[in-house]
Design a protein around this motif. Sequence first.
Motif, mmCIF file in Angstrom:
data_model
loop_
_atom_site.group_PDB
_atom_site.id
_atom_site.type_symbol
_atom_site.label_atom_id
_atom_site.label_comp_id
_atom_site.label_asym_id
_atom_site.label_seq_id
_atom_site.Cartn_x
_atom_site.Cartn_y
_atom_site.Cartn_z
ATOM 1 N N LYS A 81 -13.787 38.050 -16.568
ATOM 2 C CA LYS A 81 -14.363 36.870 -17.216
ATOM 3 C C LYS A 81 -13.872 36.841 -18.656
ATOM 4 O O LYS A 81 -13.971 37.833 -19.376
ATOM 5 N N THR A 82 -13.341 35.700 -19.062
ATOM 6 C CA THR A 82 -12.886 35.495 -20.428
ATOM 7 C C THR A 82 -13.526 34.218 -20.939
ATOM 8 O O THR A 82 -13.551 33.212 -20.237
ATOM 9 N N GLU A 83 -14.026 34.276 -22.155
ATOM 10 C CA GLU A 83 -14.685 33.117 -22.755
ATOM 11 C C GLU A 83 -14.069 32.833 -24.116
ATOM 12 O O GLU A 83 -13.721 33.745 -24.853
ATOM 13 N N TYR A 84 -13.936 31.552 -24.413
ATOM 14 C CA TYR A 84 -13.409 31.119 -25.708
ATOM 15 C C TYR A 84 -14.537 30.468 -26.499
ATOM 16 O O TYR A 84 -15.361 29.745 -25.945
ATOM 17 N N SER A 85 -14.556 30.723 -27.803
ATOM 18 C CA SER A 85 -15.551 30.104 -28.681
ATOM 19 C C SER A 85 -14.927 29.869 -30.052
ATOM 20 O O SER A 85 -13.874 30.425 -30.377
ATOM 21 N N MET A 86 -15.600 29.057 -30.841
ATOM 22 C CA MET A 86 -15.102 28.735 -32.174
ATOM 23 C C MET A 86 -15.354 29.907 -33.126
ATOM 24 O O MET A 86 -16.357 30.595 -33.023
ATOM 25 N N THR A 87 -14.436 30.086 -34.053
ATOM 26 C CA THR A 87 -14.654 31.030 -35.147
ATOM 27 C C THR A 87 -15.348 30.265 -36.271
ATOM 28 O O THR A 87 -15.495 29.041 -36.200
ATOM 29 N N SER A 88 -15.739 30.965 -37.318
ATOM 30 C CA SER A 88 -16.363 30.263 -38.455
ATOM 31 C C SER A 88 -15.366 29.286 -39.070
ATOM 32 O O SER A 88 -15.743 28.190 -39.483
ATOM 33 N N LEU A 89 -14.088 29.652 -39.111
ATOM 34 C CA LEU A 89 -13.066 28.717 -39.620
ATOM 35 C C LEU A 89 -12.979 27.502 -38.700
ATOM 36 O O LEU A 89 -12.964 26.362 -39.177
ATOM 37 N N GLY A 90 -12.943 27.723 -37.404
ATOM 38 C CA GLY A 90 -12.856 26.623 -36.448
ATOM 39 C C GLY A 90 -14.043 25.685 -36.515
ATOM 40 O O GLY A 90 -13.891 24.471 -36.375
ATOM 41 N N ARG A 91 -15.241 26.234 -36.758
ATOM 42 C CA ARG A 91 -16.438 25.389 -36.843
ATOM 43 C C ARG A 91 -16.382 24.426 -38.031
ATOM 44 O O ARG A 91 -17.043 23.397 -38.018
ATOM 45 N N LYS A 92 -15.564 24.744 -39.010
ATOM 46 C CA LYS A 92 -15.399 23.832 -40.145
ATOM 47 C C LYS A 92 -14.725 22.532 -39.721
ATOM 48 O O LYS A 92 -14.773 21.545 -40.439
ATOM 49 N N LEU A 93 -14.131 22.520 -38.537
ATOM 50 C CA LEU A 93 -13.505 21.300 -38.013
ATOM 51 C C LEU A 93 -14.532 20.307 -37.484
ATOM 52 O O LEU A 93 -14.192 19.162 -37.203
ATOM 53 N N SER A 94 -15.779 20.706 -37.353
ATOM 54 C CA SER A 94 -16.805 19.837 -36.794
ATOM 55 C C SER A 94 -16.879 18.505 -37.532
ATOM 56 O O SER A 94 -16.867 17.436 -36.908
ATOM 57 N N SER A 95 -16.936 18.543 -38.843
ATOM 58 C CA SER A 95 -17.027 17.291 -39.611
ATOM 59 C C SER A 95 -15.735 16.485 -39.498
ATOM 60 O O SER A 95 -15.770 15.254 -39.466
ATOM 61 N N VAL A 96 -14.604 17.168 -39.386
ATOM 62 C CA VAL A 96 -13.316 16.476 -39.212
ATOM 63 C C VAL A 96 -13.327 15.719 -37.888
ATOM 64 O O VAL A 96 -12.939 14.545 -37.826
ATOM 65 N N PHE A 97 -13.792 16.367 -36.827
ATOM 66 C CA PHE A 97 -13.825 15.721 -35.515
ATOM 67 C C PHE A 97 -14.850 14.586 -35.474
ATOM 68 O O PHE A 97 -14.630 13.585 -34.801
ATOM 69 N N THR A 98 -15.938 14.729 -36.200
ATOM 70 C CA THR A 98 -16.924 13.644 -36.286
ATOM 71 C C THR A 98 -16.286 12.415 -36.923
ATOM 72 O O THR A 98 -16.417 11.295 -36.412
ATOM 73 N N ILE A 99 -15.574 12.623 -38.007
ATOM 74 C CA ILE A 99 -14.916 11.504 -38.704
ATOM 75 C C ILE A 99 -13.812 10.905 -37.835
ATOM 76 O O ILE A 99 -13.685 9.678 -37.753
ATOM 77 N N LEU A 100 -13.032 11.746 -37.163
ATOM 78 C CA LEU A 100 -11.983 11.232 -36.279
ATOM 79 C C LEU A 100 -12.577 10.419 -35.133
ATOM 80 O O LEU A 100 -12.030 9.381 -34.744
ATOM 81 N N THR A 101 -13.717 10.864 -34.604
ATOM 82 C CA THR A 101 -14.396 10.128 -33.529
ATOM 83 C C THR A 101 -14.868 8.777 -34.033
ATOM 84 O O THR A 101 -14.671 7.745 -33.376
ATOM 85 N N GLU A 102 -15.512 8.761 -35.192
ATOM 86 C CA GLU A 102 -15.990 7.496 -35.773
ATOM 87 C C GLU A 102 -14.829 6.551 -36.025
ATOM 88 O O GLU A 102 -14.925 5.348 -35.757
ATOM 89 N N PHE A 103 -13.731 7.074 -36.526
ATOM 90 C CA PHE A 103 -12.552 6.235 -36.775
ATOM 91 C C PHE A 103 -11.999 5.695 -35.454
ATOM 92 O O PHE A 103 -11.740 4.496 -35.337
#
Length: 107
Positions: A81-103
Amino acid sequence: MSSYQRKIPIKSDCSIEKTLLVISGKWKPAILSELLKRPVRLKDIQEGLPEASKRALTQQLKEMVEDGLIQKKDFNQFPKKTEYSMTSLGRKLSSVFTILTEFGDQL
């Protein structure tokens, strides 16, 4: 086994270009969107993106691990079993993806 070499090196002189390079790829935005919600396994990603080959998904996941956006955790069990998750650096993309979604919603 040969080591993967990024086709386009990450330049250190333009922050926007570096960001776009590490999040762009045919499947990376969709993968990152899922990982921002919860940790996932490769089979979960494959189910959500049936048109993507396992090889392409694996390669893009590997790139994002190497770029420090996501982490890969192997569980010591059978079957493997292998699982992927966000790192603390990756989680900083959350606001970027929110803005990209809104756009994107406005297009």
